[in-house]
Design an enzyme around this catalytic site. Structure first.
Site, mmCIF file in Angstrom:
data_model
loop_
_atom_site.group_PDB
_atom_site.id
_atom_site.type_symbol
_atom_site.label_atom_id
_atom_site.label_comp_id
_atom_site.label_asym_id
_atom_site.label_seq_id
_atom_site.Cartn_x
_atom_site.Cartn_y
_atom_site.Cartn_z
ATOM 1 C CG ASP A 116 -8.194 0.758 3.579
ATOM 2 O OD1 ASP A 116 -9.032 -0.032 3.093
ATOM 3 O OD2 ASP A 116 -6.963 0.563 3.512
ATOM 4 C CE LYS B 210 -4.241 -1.734 2.147
ATOM 5 N NZ LYS B 210 -5.200 -1.579 3.245
HETATM 6 P P1 NAP Z 1 -0.085 -2.811 10.126
HETATM 7 O O1 NAP Z 1 0.116 -1.547 9.383
HETATM 8 O O2 NAP Z 1 0.952 -3.869 10.057
HETATM 9 O O3 NAP Z 1 -0.299 -2.400 11.699
HETATM 10 C C1 NAP Z 1 -0.409 -3.381 12.669
HETATM 11 C C2 NAP Z 1 -0.821 -2.768 14.019
HETATM 12 O O4 NAP Z 1 -1.121 -3.848 14.907
HETATM 13 C C3 NAP Z 1 0.258 -1.942 14.678
HETATM 14 O O5 NAP Z 1 -0.343 -0.956 15.482
HETATM 15 C C4 NAP Z 1 0.960 -3.002 15.550
HETATM 16 O O6 NAP Z 1 1.608 -2.441 16.675
HETATM 17 C C5 NAP Z 1 -0.219 -3.805 16.025
HETATM 18 N N1 NAP Z 1 0.091 -5.189 16.393
HETATM 19 C C6 NAP Z 1 0.416 -6.204 15.544
HETATM 20 N N2 NAP Z 1 0.603 -7.349 16.240
HETATM 21 C C7 NAP Z 1 0.399 -7.023 17.555
HETATM 22 C C8 NAP Z 1 0.451 -7.775 18.764
HETATM 23 N N3 NAP Z 1 0.760 -9.066 18.774
HETATM 24 N N4 NAP Z 1 0.187 -7.130 19.920
HETATM 25 C C9 NAP Z 1 -0.126 -5.812 19.930
HETATM 26 N N5 NAP Z 1 -0.192 -5.044 18.813
HETATM 27 C C10 NAP Z 1 0.075 -5.646 17.640
HETATM 28 O O7 NAP Z 1 -1.460 -3.516 9.717
HETATM 29 P P2 NAP Z 1 -2.806 -2.833 9.166
HETATM 30 O O8 NAP Z 1 -2.764 -2.760 7.693
HETATM 31 O O9 NAP Z 1 -3.054 -1.589 9.944
HETATM 32 O O10 NAP Z 1 -3.894 -3.973 9.530
HETATM 33 C C11 NAP Z 1 -4.248 -4.202 10.879
HETATM 34 C C12 NAP Z 1 -5.483 -5.096 10.973
HETATM 35 O O11 NAP Z 1 -6.589 -4.475 10.345
HETATM 36 C C13 NAP Z 1 -5.353 -6.480 10.311
HETATM 37 O O12 NAP Z 1 -5.987 -7.397 11.149
HETATM 38 C C14 NAP Z 1 -6.109 -6.307 9.004
HETATM 39 O O13 NAP Z 1 -6.667 -7.528 8.546
HETATM 40 C C15 NAP Z 1 -7.221 -5.367 9.441
HETATM 41 N N6 NAP Z 1 -7.758 -4.553 8.316
HETATM 42 C C16 NAP Z 1 -9.097 -4.657 8.059
HETATM 43 C C17 NAP Z 1 -9.640 -3.914 7.028
HETATM 44 C C18 NAP Z 1 -11.115 -4.015 6.742
HETATM 45 O O14 NAP Z 1 -11.518 -3.611 5.647
HETATM 46 N N7 NAP Z 1 -11.936 -4.514 7.645
HETATM 47 C C19 NAP Z 1 -8.817 -3.065 6.247
HETATM 48 C C20 NAP Z 1 -7.463 -2.982 6.563
HETATM 49 C C21 NAP Z 1 -6.939 -3.734 7.611
HETATM 50 P P3 NAP Z 1 3.167 -1.979 16.651
HETATM 51 O O15 NAP Z 1 3.158 -0.560 16.115
HETATM 52 O O16 NAP Z 1 3.574 -2.066 18.059
HETATM 53 O O17 NAP Z 1 3.893 -2.929 15.742
#
Ligand code: NAP
Length: 277
Positions: A102, A66
């Site tokens: 998003d 992205k």
């Molecule tokens: P990302 O950019 O990789 O961000 C991940 C986030 O989760 C960061 O804040 C990270 O914290 C935290 N995190 C990851 N593993 C963790 C753990 N074990 N304990 C505590 N915090 C943790 O990912 P993203 O693109 O934002 O996506 C995040 C989630 O949203 C995913 O589950 C994805 O499937 C979902 N999502 C859903 C939609 C939808 O349309 N419904 C759209 C986009 C994303 P740190 O900063 O500490 O690493």
């Protein structure tokens, strides 16, 4: 000639977008196809140029591309540029323009259960790409406060510093935020905590949750995370990630075709793919 659409990501095997969009093409009698493309980081530039050369009408971009895709596009709209991530590309006469649907997708889904964000105190859990899109989008809706709680507090601090819109915000660790549960009108859980297969995990306890609170979790697998389950048990209004997913796809479909599609049909398609109701 069949119109080409697709999604670039890695991994891409579990994406629900192709079936959701192909169903819309059949609903609107369009001679079009939407395909998943697994693309390695080092091949991203070639893949983008390949889609341009093939005359793709548009495509989505998902994890991990992205942000990385931005230098390979001809233009990026203002919101996507401020978020620093593109999830939708439109091919306008050979010019590739990047958008981010998003955040607005989340807001449109949220509007199904909350008429306005104005005047609300909100806690966003997480500071990654999805949190960023949601935070910047909601900041424009005049809430009183949007605080960010994240495992790595520095990422929450950076996110707040980078918000281009005026908003009162504080950064917390998730643990600290757990002490202020009663202070918020709305929680938006955006981390992977509780996602399948680790479905027993939960970012924080909702012990002091007020019944009038709205609790969203943007995870859709499982449909009800442990976090949402507890919120629901405590009487809160809850929403899972299906609405955000469907609306971000609907907004992309509208940019490509000019048609704002049938949301209910999209939801049924996605729930069918997830084996839910
Ligand atoms: P990302 O950019 O990789 O961000 C991940 C986030 O989760 C960061 O804040 C990270 O914290 C935290 N995190 C990851 N593993 C963790 C753990 N074990 N304990 C505590 N915090 C943790 O990912 P993203 O693109 O934002 O996506 C995040 C989630 O949203 C995913 O589950 C994805 O499937 C979902 N999502 C859903 C939609 C939808 O349309 N419904 C759209 C986009 C994303 P740190 O900063 O500490 O690493």
């Amino acid at each position: 000639m069949k119109k080409l659409f697709g999604v670039l990501g890695n991994p891409i095997g579990h994406t629900m977008s192709p079936a959701m969009h192909n169903d819309l093409f059949s609903l609107y009698n369009m001679d079009a196809i939407y395909l998943p493309f697994q693309v390695m980081d080092e091949d991203l530039h070639d893949a983008v140029n390949g889609l341009r050369a093939l005359g793709a009408v548009g495509f989505n971009v998902t994890i991990p591309h992205k942000s990385k895709i931005i230098p390979f596009l001809d233009e990026v709209d203002e919101l996507a540029a401020s978020i620093g991530a593109v999830n939708t590309v439109v091919n306008q006469d050979g010019k590739l323009i990047g958008y981010n649907t998003d955040g607005l997708g989340f807001l449109k889904g949220l509007n199904g259960i909350v008429s306005k964000v104005k005047g609300k105190r909100i806690l966003v859990i997480g500071a990654g790409g999805a949190a960023r899109a949601i935070y910047f989008t909601l900041a424009k809706e005049n809430p009183i406060q949007i605080d960010i709680a994240n495992r790595t507090i520095e990422n929450a601090v950076d996110l707040i510093a980078e918000c281009p819109y005026p908003i009162s915000s504080r950064a917390f660790t998730i643990e600290e935020a757990g002490k202020h549960v009663g202070d918020y009108d709305m929680f938006i859980q955006t981390t992977m905590i509780g996602m399948s297969p680790k479905i027993t995990e939960q970012p924080l306890s909702l012990q002091n949750l007020r019944k009038q609170t709205v609790v969203c979790d943007i995870i859709y697998n499982p449909l009800e995370t442990r976090f949402l389950h507890e919120a629901s048990e405590r009487g809160a209004t809850v929403q899972n990630g299906i609405d955000m997913f469907v609306y971000q796809g609907a907004l992309a479909f509208e940019k490509w075709t000019g048609i704002f599609p049938d949301i209910q049909r999209m939801k049924e398609n996605v729930l069918g793919q997830l084996g839910g109701k």
